[in-house]
Design a protein around this motif. Structure first.
Motif, PDB file in Angstrom:
ATOM      1  N   ILE A   1       0.846  -1.183   0.000  1.00 50.03           N
ATOM      2  CA  ILE A   1       0.000   0.000   0.000  1.00 50.03           C
ATOM      3  C   ILE A   1       0.885   1.238   0.000  1.00 50.03           C
ATOM      4  O   ILE A   1       1.873   1.306   0.729  1.00 50.03           O
ATOM      5  CB  ILE A   1      -0.938  -0.021   1.221  1.00 50.03           C
ATOM      6  N   GLU A   2       0.525   2.201  -0.842  1.00 51.21           N
ATOM      7  CA  GLU A   2       1.239   3.468  -0.940  1.00 51.21           C
ATOM      8  C   GLU A   2       0.378   4.583  -0.344  1.00 51.21           C
ATOM      9  O   GLU A   2      -0.848   4.470  -0.323  1.00 51.21           O
ATOM     10  CB  GLU A   2       1.534   3.793  -2.417  1.00 51.21           C
ATOM     11  N   PRO A   3       0.986   5.674   0.114  1.00 53.19           N
ATOM     12  CA  PRO A   3       0.196   6.781   0.659  1.00 53.19           C
ATOM     13  C   PRO A   3      -0.876   7.294  -0.305  1.00 53.19           C
ATOM     14  O   PRO A   3      -1.967   7.668   0.120  1.00 53.19           O
ATOM     15  CB  PRO A   3       1.253   7.859   0.943  1.00 53.19           C
ATOM     16  N   ASP A   4      -0.594   7.270  -1.605  1.00 47.41           N
ATOM     17  CA  ASP A   4      -1.556   7.749  -2.593  1.00 47.41           C
ATOM     18  C   ASP A   4      -2.775   6.840  -2.748  1.00 47.41           C
ATOM     19  O   ASP A   4      -3.724   7.191  -3.443  1.00 47.41           O
ATOM     20  CB  ASP A   4      -0.887   7.915  -3.958  1.00 47.41           C
TER      21      ASP A   4
ATOM     22  N   ALA B   1      -3.152   5.052   5.248  1.00 51.43           N
ATOM     23  CA  ALA B   1      -2.374   4.622   4.080  1.00 51.43           C
ATOM     24  C   ALA B   1      -0.889   4.924   4.273  1.00 51.43           C
ATOM     25  O   ALA B   1      -0.036   4.102   3.933  1.00 51.43           O
ATOM     26  CB  ALA B   1      -2.902   5.286   2.812  1.00 51.43           C
ATOM     27  N   LYS B   2      -0.583   6.080   4.843  1.00 49.04           N
ATOM     28  CA  LYS B   2       0.818   6.417   5.095  1.00 49.04           C
ATOM     29  C   LYS B   2       1.429   5.451   6.106  1.00 49.04           C
ATOM     30  O   LYS B   2       2.563   5.001   5.944  1.00 49.04           O
ATOM     31  CB  LYS B   2       0.942   7.855   5.589  1.00 49.04           C
TER      32      LYS B   2
ATOM     33  N   GLN C   1      -1.759  -6.725   4.343  1.00 49.00           N
ATOM     34  CA  GLN C   1      -2.714  -5.827   3.708  1.00 49.00           C
ATOM     35  C   GLN C   1      -2.017  -5.290   2.480  1.00 49.00           C
ATOM     36  O   GLN C   1      -0.999  -4.603   2.579  1.00 49.00           O
ATOM     37  CB  GLN C   1      -3.137  -4.708   4.649  1.00 49.00           C
ATOM     38  N   LEU C   2      -2.559  -5.628   1.335  1.00 48.85           N
ATOM     39  CA  LEU C   2      -1.958  -5.270   0.067  1.00 48.85           C
ATOM     40  C   LEU C   2      -2.980  -4.596  -0.828  1.00 48.85           C
ATOM     41  O   LEU C   2      -4.186  -4.712  -0.617  1.00 48.85           O
ATOM     42  CB  LEU C   2      -1.432  -6.532  -0.628  1.00 48.85           C
TER      43      LEU C   2
END
Length: 83
Positions: free
Chosen positions: A15-18, A50-51, A64-65
């Protein structure tokens, strides 16, 4: 080189912040969540979550992906509901 994280149509990735906006949309689809219930969360709450996920240390007991479309790189769904 092949990876079991990548299929013909989708790949699993961290997971990316965006990804906050996409995960907020997935959580709004209560029908798609089945019998899982999560309390409402603000947009800022999703950005923080998300961050945190993007920088969290790996946990072998819980993954969690993001599910991403291979051709478009569009986030197609979560591997597990955010929580």
């Amino acid at each position: 080189m092949t990876s079991f994280w990548v299929g013909e149509r989708v790949q699993l990735r961290g997971i990316e912040p965006d990804d906050a906006t996409a995960f907020m949309g997935f959580a709004a689809d209560e029908e798609g969540l089945g019998d899982l219930v999560s309390p409402p969360r603000s947009a800022e709450g999703y950005r923080v979550w998300a961050k945190e996920q993007a920088t969290a240390a790996p946990d072998a007991d819980r993954l969690q992906l993001a599910v991403e479309a291979v051709g478009t790189r569009e986030t197609a769904g979560p591997s597990a509901p955010p929580g």
